[in-house]
Scaffold this active site. Structure first.
Site, PDB file in Angstrom:
ATOM      1  N   TYR A  82       0.107 -77.447  28.920  1.00  0.00           N
ATOM      2  CA  TYR A  82      -0.870 -76.963  28.476  1.00  0.00           C
ATOM      3  C   TYR A  82      -1.531 -75.551  29.213  1.00  0.00           C
ATOM      4  O   TYR A  82      -1.878 -74.616  28.665  1.00  0.00           O
ATOM      5  CB  TYR A  82      -2.158 -77.983  28.390  1.00  0.00           C
ATOM      6  CG  TYR A  82      -3.428 -77.449  28.160  1.00  0.00           C
ATOM      7  CD1 TYR A  82      -4.177 -77.135  29.380  1.00  0.00           C
ATOM      8  CD2 TYR A  82      -3.877 -77.082  27.230  1.00  0.00           C
ATOM      9  CE1 TYR A  82      -5.601 -76.784  29.193  1.00  0.00           C
ATOM     10  CE2 TYR A  82      -5.231 -76.697  27.034  1.00  0.00           C
ATOM     11  CZ  TYR A  82      -6.025 -76.228  28.015  1.00  0.00           C
ATOM     12  OH  TYR A  82      -7.246 -75.799  27.829  1.00  0.00           O
TER      13      TYR A  82
ATOM     14  N   LYS B  45      -1.944 -71.380  28.345  1.00  0.00           N
ATOM     15  CA  LYS B  45      -2.947 -70.417  28.745  1.00  0.00           C
ATOM     16  C   LYS B  45      -2.804 -69.219  29.515  1.00  0.00           C
ATOM     17  O   LYS B  45      -3.008 -68.069  29.045  1.00  0.00           O
ATOM     18  CB  LYS B  45      -4.194 -71.204  29.203  1.00  0.00           C
ATOM     19  CG  LYS B  45      -4.969 -72.296  28.557  1.00  0.00           C
ATOM     20  CD  LYS B  45      -5.514 -71.608  27.313  1.00  0.00           C
ATOM     21  CE  LYS B  45      -6.063 -72.859  26.279  1.00  0.00           C
ATOM     22  NZ  LYS B  45      -6.576 -72.293  24.905  1.00  0.00           N
TER      23      LYS B  45
ATOM     24  N   SER C 122      -8.689 -70.949  30.359  1.00  0.00           N
ATOM     25  CA  SER C 122      -9.140 -72.010  30.962  1.00  0.00           C
ATOM     26  C   SER C 122      -8.785 -71.887  32.609  1.00  0.00           C
ATOM     27  O   SER C 122      -8.007 -70.962  33.099  1.00  0.00           O
ATOM     28  CB  SER C 122      -8.375 -73.296  30.723  1.00  0.00           C
ATOM     29  OG  SER C 122      -8.796 -74.199  31.711  1.00  0.00           O
TER      30      SER C 122
HETATM   31  C1  WQD Z   1     -12.583 -83.869  36.079  1.00  0.00           C
HETATM   32  C2  WQD Z   1     -12.576 -84.821  37.300  1.00  0.00           C
HETATM   33  C3  WQD Z   1     -10.396 -86.031  37.270  1.00  0.00           C
HETATM   34  C4  WQD Z   1     -11.462 -88.664  34.164  1.00  0.00           C
HETATM   35  C5  WQD Z   1      -9.317 -80.631  32.376  1.00  0.00           C
HETATM   36  C6  WQD Z   1      -8.324 -79.658  31.847  1.00  0.00           C
HETATM   37  C7  WQD Z   1      -8.996 -78.266  31.801  1.00  0.00           C
HETATM   38  C8  WQD Z   1     -10.064 -78.537  30.819  1.00  0.00           C
HETATM   39  C9  WQD Z   1     -11.065 -79.522  31.088  1.00  0.00           C
HETATM   40  C10 WQD Z   1      -9.252 -77.780  28.575  1.00  0.00           C
HETATM   41  C11 WQD Z   1     -11.359 -84.673  38.010  1.00  0.00           C
HETATM   42  C12 WQD Z   1     -11.704 -86.944  37.452  1.00  0.00           C
HETATM   43  C13 WQD Z   1     -11.370 -87.908  35.166  1.00  0.00           C
HETATM   44  C14 WQD Z   1     -11.544 -90.139  34.487  1.00  0.00           C
HETATM   45  C15 WQD Z   1     -12.020 -89.435  36.970  1.00  0.00           C
HETATM   46  N1  WQD Z   1      -9.549 -78.763  29.593  1.00  0.00           N
HETATM   47  N2  WQD Z   1     -11.612 -88.038  36.499  1.00  0.00           N
HETATM   48  N3  WQD Z   1     -11.599 -90.328  35.819  1.00  0.00           N
HETATM   49  O1  WQD Z   1      -8.969 -82.473  34.865  1.00  0.00           O
HETATM   50  O2  WQD Z   1     -10.720 -80.826  35.709  1.00  0.00           O
HETATM   51  O3  WQD Z   1      -9.859 -80.337  33.469  1.00  0.00           O
HETATM   52  O4  WQD Z   1     -10.164 -80.683  31.511  1.00  0.00           O
HETATM   53  O5  WQD Z   1      -9.463 -76.765  28.763  1.00  0.00           O
HETATM   54  O6  WQD Z   1      -7.982 -77.458  31.204  1.00  0.00           O
HETATM   55  O7  WQD Z   1      -7.366 -79.607  32.941  1.00  0.00           O
HETATM   56  O8  WQD Z   1     -11.356 -82.503  33.772  1.00  0.00           O
HETATM   57  O9  WQD Z   1     -12.728 -84.322  33.017  1.00  0.00           O
HETATM   58  O10 WQD Z   1     -10.225 -84.782  32.942  1.00  0.00           O
HETATM   59  O11 WQD Z   1     -11.454 -84.409  35.201  1.00  0.00           O
HETATM   60  O12 WQD Z   1     -11.979 -89.540  38.197  1.00  0.00           O
HETATM   61  O13 WQD Z   1     -11.286 -91.215  33.902  1.00  0.00           O
HETATM   62  O14 WQD Z   1     -12.860 -86.348  37.192  1.00  0.00           O
HETATM   63  O15 WQD Z   1      -9.726 -86.686  38.725  1.00  0.00           O
HETATM   64  O16 WQD Z   1     -11.433 -84.797  39.253  1.00  0.00           O
HETATM   65  P1  WQD Z   1     -10.233 -81.567  34.555  1.00  0.00           P
HETATM   66  P2  WQD Z   1     -11.322 -83.928  33.853  1.00  0.00           P
END
Ligand code: WQD
Length: 339
Positions: free
Chosen positions: A150, A154, A125
């Protein structure tokens, strides 16, 4: 070739099984069904016309891993997805993550290093980069101290594979560092099935769009970005799946330059949260209700991939746009809610 896909009933795993079958490979899946269902086997069959072999057990049971490889000594390659992947959950229950993501990897590698040759693809990741100092992020960017157990699993996983390959030349491995996988298969037969309240942005958006959620909370709009919201590299899960086939075939054909390699798998384009919302509104014709709230702890400002290495060495490039990926996610959401 006969390919083992651990976690092959899951979101990225199931899409990768489809692409492996489309490329003529025979697939056997190991899955403990903790975050998936055997119904996915029928869905895969409906897409490809071929039902992958399936064995249900938990890779934490070392003896069962050993027995599996004893009875399946004709496996040419392994794509290892089986792991826990919720950042927030890992903070609350680190030992679950260290056992489920690390012990299982060790048991798998212990069996593979007994084989005359083995090709291994590891699901890593972009989280290993933390907030990178430079954007876009290349594979040479430094790995930073993990923000969550998590993410640490990785990083540790990559190091375990690297150290093992160094002394086991018959074992070849590639770690694929995913950016943000989104969307679903165009047939809407398979897709993301988050358990409970989605932690990730796109499933929360589509569930809000379908009326399952009252409104989306946007985690912060005072980031140092053009519109103040955080930027990520959202890649269609089918493009991501195809990168696994390309990576595996690189190893199976001996095209790899080292016996442990790392590739970023993203689109190379960053999109802000507000841009993702606009994409949903454009493809669905619906207005999405959202509110701005505080930043989520541990979130970084921006991450998007430099994809030249995967483009040039894997011969792979993401094909789908954000809108296309979002449209597939929305079609899937409507299908599973029978709308
Ligand atoms: C994306 C953006 C949030 C939800 C994570 C893991 C990564 C991978 C993918 C496994 C961010 C914003 C999110 C919400 C929001 N997983 N957001 N409101 O955090 O980039 O990555 O998932 O491999 O390892 O870290 O993905 O989709 O959670 O967030 O504003 O209800 O959307 O702050 O900027 P992230 P995400």
């Amino acid at each position: 070739m006969k390919i083992l896909v651990t976690g092959g009933l899951g979101f990225i795993g199931s899409h990768t099984v489809v692409e492996l079958q489309n490329s003529g490979h025979d697939v056997i899946i190991i899955d403990n069904c903790s975050n998936s269902s055997t119904e996915v086997l029928d869905r895969i069959t409906s897409i490809t016309g071929k039902t992958p072999a399936f064995v249900k057990f938990d890779l934490r049971e070392k003896v069962k891993v050993q027995e599996f490889f004893t009875h399946n000594n004709d496996i040419d390659g392994v794509i290892h997805f089986a792991a826990s992947k919720a950042v927030g959950e890992s903070v609350k229950d680190p030992l679950l993550y260290y056992e489920n993501n690390i012990a299982t990897l060790i048991y798998m590698l212990q069996e593979l290093q007994k084989k005359e040759k083995a090709s291994f693809i590891f699901s890593s990741s972009c989280t290993v980069y933390g907030q990178a100092d430079e954007l876009p992020i290349t594979e040479n960017a430094p790995v930073k101290p993990a923000e969550s157990p998590y993410g640490n699993t990785k990083q540790i996983g990559e190091e375990i594979i690297r150290d093992t390959c160094r002394v086991q030349p018959q074992l070849k491995a590639i770690a694929l560092r995913y950016f943000n996988p989104i969307g679903a298969h165009p047939t809407a037969e398979i897709g993301e099935l988050p358990l409970g309240v989605p932690a990730n942005l796109v499933p929360f958006i589509t569930q809000t769009g379908i009326g399952m959620r009252e409104e989306l909370s946007v985690f912060g709009n005072d980031y140092p970005t053009a519109d103040g919201t955080a930027i990520r590299d959202y890649i269609h899960v089918v493009d991501l799946a195809k990168s696994h086939v390309k990576a595996l075939e690189r190893l199976l054909t001996g095209a790899n330059k080292e016996n442990y390699e790392v590739f970023n798998v993203g689109t190379g384009t960053g999109s802000s949260v507000l841009q993702v919302i606009k994409s949903f509104e454009k493809i669905s014709g619906k207005s999405l209700k959202y509110k701005i709230v505080d930043k989520r702890e541990g979130d970084i400002t921006a991450a998007y991939a430099d994809t030249h290495k995967a483009n040039n060495e894997l011969g792979w490039k993401a094909q789908s746009t954000l809108d296309e990926a979002m449209a597939s996610a929305w079609k899937w959401e409507q299908k599973i809610r029978d709308i």
